[in-house]
Write a protein that holds these residues in place. Structure first.
Motif, mmCIF file in Angstrom:
data_model
loop_
_atom_site.group_PDB
_atom_site.id
_atom_site.type_symbol
_atom_site.label_atom_id
_atom_site.label_comp_id
_atom_site.label_asym_id
_atom_site.label_seq_id
_atom_site.Cartn_x
_atom_site.Cartn_y
_atom_site.Cartn_z
ATOM 1 N N GLY A 135 0.777 -1.240 0.000
ATOM 2 C CA GLY A 135 0.000 0.000 0.000
ATOM 3 C C GLY A 135 0.802 1.279 0.000
ATOM 4 N N ALA A 167 -3.649 1.590 -6.619
ATOM 5 C CA ALA A 167 -3.899 1.091 -5.269
ATOM 6 C C ALA A 167 -5.236 0.370 -5.184
ATOM 7 N N ALA A 168 -6.253 0.895 -5.877
ATOM 8 C CA ALA A 168 -7.564 0.254 -5.854
ATOM 9 C C ALA A 168 -7.532 -1.103 -6.538
ATOM 10 N N ARG A 214 -5.067 -3.947 -3.861
ATOM 11 C CA ARG A 214 -5.207 -3.734 -2.421
ATOM 12 C C ARG A 214 -4.408 -4.779 -1.646
#
Length: 500
Positions: A205, A324-325, A328
């Motif tokens: 992340g 990032a989406a 995850r």
């Protein structure tokens, strides 16, 4: 300030590298560049520099305008250099904006020519008694641009200088020298990425961002956080090669895992041009404070929810959040525990190659690493390197030549030992392959003094105290007849149990 004589000379010499037969035609310009005259000033006689913009649309047509000063001749937009023109290319962009109303953001560079002129044309200019100008010559630097969008932008003519505009097919370009070079270059009018960037994440992340130097007008995204990367050069065989070269120049020692293309983004150059950028995603889990940064101010990890606090291009912010989406942390593949107690995520190991060379007295060759080395400075080590998209044996032969001037026949090299090492500065596990060369040509020489200060033959039973730990372990393993060594890994747990 207008371009300096040094910048102009560099541009000319690069051009002559592609067109050596034109050196005599440009000899006059090169001679003037050695003197005090400002070749960019229109008052410099008998010749001075001008710049033109060759704009090509998707149908391979070239924009021509009708200059009032040339009795209605159809020419590409162009003219004299002004004091505010930072580069020759910037002068060409200003001319097309003034004469045809096409802003730099509507244009992009071609991947074939990048920022180099396609043509440098020397032509005669008739005397102009109204302006008090005698007959003279223009040395015109001609730069090619594609339209960034499918549809040509609206043309807004500079009425006092221009009386019309027309898009002409390549075979009808009015300048003979330009026409020949355009046809030879096989330009198709289709924009392609000319820059490459690295979207670097740790798989958990966080994203690595680079704070650029604050140099407005010189560096794009000056003083802001950005992705590492840069523009393609004529020497780059691919955009991935561009990125690897840029990373080696900006942050030597940064090695990415799983590097692969992710997307193409649009950026804006320091000259205002539209720049298609190929973005590659790759993983790294190290401490940026341990890296040597050759360009910019700092490197730092950020999470997506911290990005709003940074001076950051909105497109870069959106790009990171999109990635990032899609990735995850904490998914199924990232949560299981391996039998030996570690994380079961797939972690790509780097491959290093090392040369175990022994002389007639059984001594092994080691090199003293430069004190400023990111890893193991002022320490003795094998001649070594990391594979760069090549086989381990190819890497070994390349490194032997590049670092020490040694030539090795592939048939004389054999794999001797493997050391599996974790705990290096970049955090990447490394499979270190140690090869022996039975024969070689040459005497070890210092070909990369920024990396190695000395070569020396050491008795295997009297190695230096300041030696890379896994190098010592490998040499000791080789003496003991072992083929494998581990360093830095947790001790494997022996599993016992009964079967029923």
């Amino acid at each position: 300030m207008p371009p300096s004589p040094c910048e102009i000379r560099e541009t000319v010499e690069t051009y002559l590298g592609r067109h050596p037969d034109e050196r005599d035609a440009l000899a006059g310009l090169l001679a003037v560049l050695d003197g005090p005259a400002d070749v960019t000033a229109r008052t410099t006689l008998p010749a001075h520099v001008t710049c033109s913009a060759v704009v090509i649309d998707r149908e391979r047509r070239v924009l021509h305008i009708r200059h009032r000063a040339t009795d209605g001749l159809m020419l590409t937009p162009g003219g004299h250099i002004e004091a505010q023109d930072r580069t020759l290319l910037a002068a060409a962009l200003r001319e097309v904006a003034e004469e045809a109303g096409i802003a730099p953001r509507a244009l992009c560079l071609t991947w074939q020519l990048l920022g180099s002129p396609i043509d440098i044309d020397v032509h005669d200019i008739a005397a102009n008694p109204l302006k008090g100008e005698p007959a003279h010559q223009h040395v015109d630097f001609r730069y090619v641009f594609y339209l960034a969008d499918e549809e040509p932008p609206a043309i807004t003519l500079q009425d006092e200088e221009v009386s019309g505009a027309q898009w002409l097919p390549l075979p009808e370009v009015t300048s003979p020298t330009l026409r020949v070079k355009l046809l030879h270059a096989q330009l198709d009018g289709q924009p392609k990425p000319v820059n490459a960037s690295a979207l670097i994440h740790d798989g958990a992340g966080r994203y690595l961002l680079h704070l650029r130097d604050h140099k407005p007008g010189i560096i794009g995204q000056s003083g802001a956080f950005a992705l590492l990367g840069g523009g393609r050069t004529h020497a780059d065989s691919s955009l991935e090669g561009t990125l690897l070269r840029e990373l080696s120049e900006e942050v030597p020692g940064l090695r990415l895992e799983g590097l692969e293309p992710y997307t193409v983004e649009e950026a804006t150059s320091v000259d205002g041009l539209s720049v298609p950028v190929k973005v590659f995603a790759g993983r790294w889990r190290g401490n940026p404070d341990r890296l040597r940064l050759h360009e910019g101010v700092l490197l730092h990890w950020f999470t997506p929810d911290e990005l709003d606090r940074l001076r950051l291009d909105p497109a870069t912010r959106d790009l990171i959040r999109r990635h990032a989406a899609d990735n995850r942390p904490g998914g199924r593949q990232a949560t299981a525990t391996a039998p030996w107690g570690g994380d079961s995520r797939t972690v790509l190991n780097g491959i290093g190659v090392h040369l175990h060379l022994e002389d007639d007295e059984g001594r092994v060759l080691l090199g003293l690493r430069h004190p400023d080395s990111v890893y193991a400075g002022n320490t003795w080590h094998y001649l070594a390197g990391k594979c760069e998209g090549e086989s381990a044996l190819t890497c070994l032969l390349r490194e032997a030549w590049e670092e020490a001037g040694l030539r090795i026949d592939p048939a004389d090299a054999e794999l001797l030992h493997v050391a599996h090492v974790v705990g290096t500065p970049d955090g990447q596990p490394l499979m270190q392959m140690i090869f022996r060369a039975r024969r070689w040509e040459g005497v070890p020489e210092l070909r990369e003094p920024d990396k190695c200060l000395a070569w020396q033959w050491w008795p295997v039973d009297d190695l230096p105290a300041n030696i890379v730990p896994y190098t010592r372990a490998a040499i000791e393993g080789i003496r003991a007849g072992r083929t494998y060594t581990e360093l830095g890994w947790p001790t494997p747990v022996r599993r016992t149990g009964s079967r029923s």
